[in-house]
Design a protein around this motif. Sequence first.
Motif, PDB file in Angstrom:
ATOM      1  N   ASP A   4       0.835  -1.210   0.000  1.00  0.00           N
ATOM      2  CA  ASP A   4       0.000   0.000   0.000  1.00  0.00           C
ATOM      3  C   ASP A   4       0.869   1.260   0.000  1.00  0.00           C
ATOM      4  O   ASP A   4       0.580   2.230  -0.705  1.00  0.00           O
ATOM      5  N   ALA A  47       2.287   1.762  -3.424  1.00  0.00           N
ATOM      6  CA  ALA A  47       1.239   2.245  -4.325  1.00  0.00           C
ATOM      7  C   ALA A  47       1.037   3.751  -4.140  1.00  0.00           C
ATOM      8  O   ALA A  47       0.887   4.490  -5.132  1.00  0.00           O
ATOM      9  N   GLU A  48       1.039   4.212  -2.897  1.00  0.00           N
ATOM     10  CA  GLU A  48       0.903   5.649  -2.626  1.00  0.00           C
ATOM     11  C   GLU A  48       2.108   6.417  -3.164  1.00  0.00           C
ATOM     12  O   GLU A  48       1.960   7.500  -3.729  1.00  0.00           O
ATOM     13  N   ARG A  73       4.005   5.581  -5.682  1.00  0.00           N
ATOM     14  CA  ARG A  73       3.912   5.597  -7.151  1.00  0.00           C
ATOM     15  C   ARG A  73       2.914   6.650  -7.640  1.00  0.00           C
ATOM     16  O   ARG A  73       3.060   7.164  -8.751  1.00  0.00           O
ATOM     17  N   LYS A  74       1.909   6.969  -6.838  1.00  0.00           N
ATOM     18  CA  LYS A  74       0.946   8.014  -7.214  1.00  0.00           C
ATOM     19  C   LYS A  74       1.580   9.399  -7.164  1.00  0.00           C
ATOM     20  O   LYS A  74       1.177  10.294  -7.889  1.00  0.00           O
ATOM     21  N   ILE A  75       2.571   9.573  -6.288  1.00  0.00           N
ATOM     22  CA  ILE A  75       3.185  10.878  -6.071  1.00  0.00           C
ATOM     23  C   ILE A  75       4.294  11.164  -7.080  1.00  0.00           C
ATOM     24  O   ILE A  75       4.445  12.285  -7.554  1.00  0.00           O
ATOM     25  N   THR A 103       5.615   9.771 -13.468  1.00  0.00           N
ATOM     26  CA  THR A 103       6.123   8.642 -14.243  1.00  0.00           C
ATOM     27  C   THR A 103       5.835   8.855 -15.718  1.00  0.00           C
ATOM     28  O   THR A 103       5.005   9.685 -16.090  1.00  0.00           O
ATOM     29  N   LYS A 157       6.762   0.797 -15.649  1.00  0.00           N
ATOM     30  CA  LYS A 157       6.175  -0.266 -14.829  1.00  0.00           C
ATOM     31  C   LYS A 157       7.244  -0.553 -13.785  1.00  0.00           C
ATOM     32  O   LYS A 157       8.162  -1.320 -13.997  1.00  0.00           O
ATOM     33  N   THR A 201      11.082   2.045  -7.893  1.00  0.00           N
ATOM     34  CA  THR A 201      10.272   3.107  -7.303  1.00  0.00           C
ATOM     35  C   THR A 201      11.083   3.896  -6.283  1.00  0.00           C
ATOM     36  O   THR A 201      11.072   5.133  -6.276  1.00  0.00           O
ATOM     37  N   HIS A 224       2.158  21.106  -9.055  1.00  0.00           N
ATOM     38  CA  HIS A 224       2.441  19.679  -9.209  1.00  0.00           C
ATOM     39  C   HIS A 224       2.559  19.316 -10.693  1.00  0.00           C
ATOM     40  O   HIS A 224       3.468  18.582 -11.091  1.00  0.00           O
ATOM     41  N   GLU A 225       1.669  19.823 -11.510  1.00  0.00           N
ATOM     42  CA  GLU A 225       1.706  19.534 -12.941  1.00  0.00           C
ATOM     43  C   GLU A 225       2.987  20.073 -13.577  1.00  0.00           C
ATOM     44  O   GLU A 225       3.614  19.394 -14.395  1.00  0.00           O
ATOM     45  N   SER A 270       5.841  17.880 -12.426  1.00  0.00           N
ATOM     46  CA  SER A 270       5.765  16.572 -13.084  1.00  0.00           C
ATOM     47  C   SER A 270       6.289  16.660 -14.513  1.00  0.00           C
ATOM     48  O   SER A 270       7.073  15.808 -14.957  1.00  0.00           O
TER      49      SER A 270
END
Length: 104
Positions: free
Chosen positions: A27, A30-31, A33-35, A38, A43, A49, A82-83, A86
Amino acid sequence: PQPPEDAHAQRVIANVRERQRTQSLNDAFAELRKIIPTLPSDKLSKIQTLKLAARYIDFLCQVLQSDELDHKVATSCNFLAHERLSYAFSVWRMEGAWSMSASH
């Protein structure tokens, strides 16, 4: 020596704890990887990660030190900031700058 029933019960409890620990770790990844920004082709394994997260932190430090973003955007946590970060991180990765700092 413990009776076989006690040993079995302890093993069952230990297995439950290990499954919970593994689920908690999954978990958390997974959190993470959301932040981390990518690429569509990414993958990421757990180690990839973690390495990418370290590179992203290094990248963010470089951005803050270079003053590329104005003070208001750099200190806010809104969607636009954030955008932009990224996008900048994706460009930074594709230019190959990340491979030079991979030894960190």
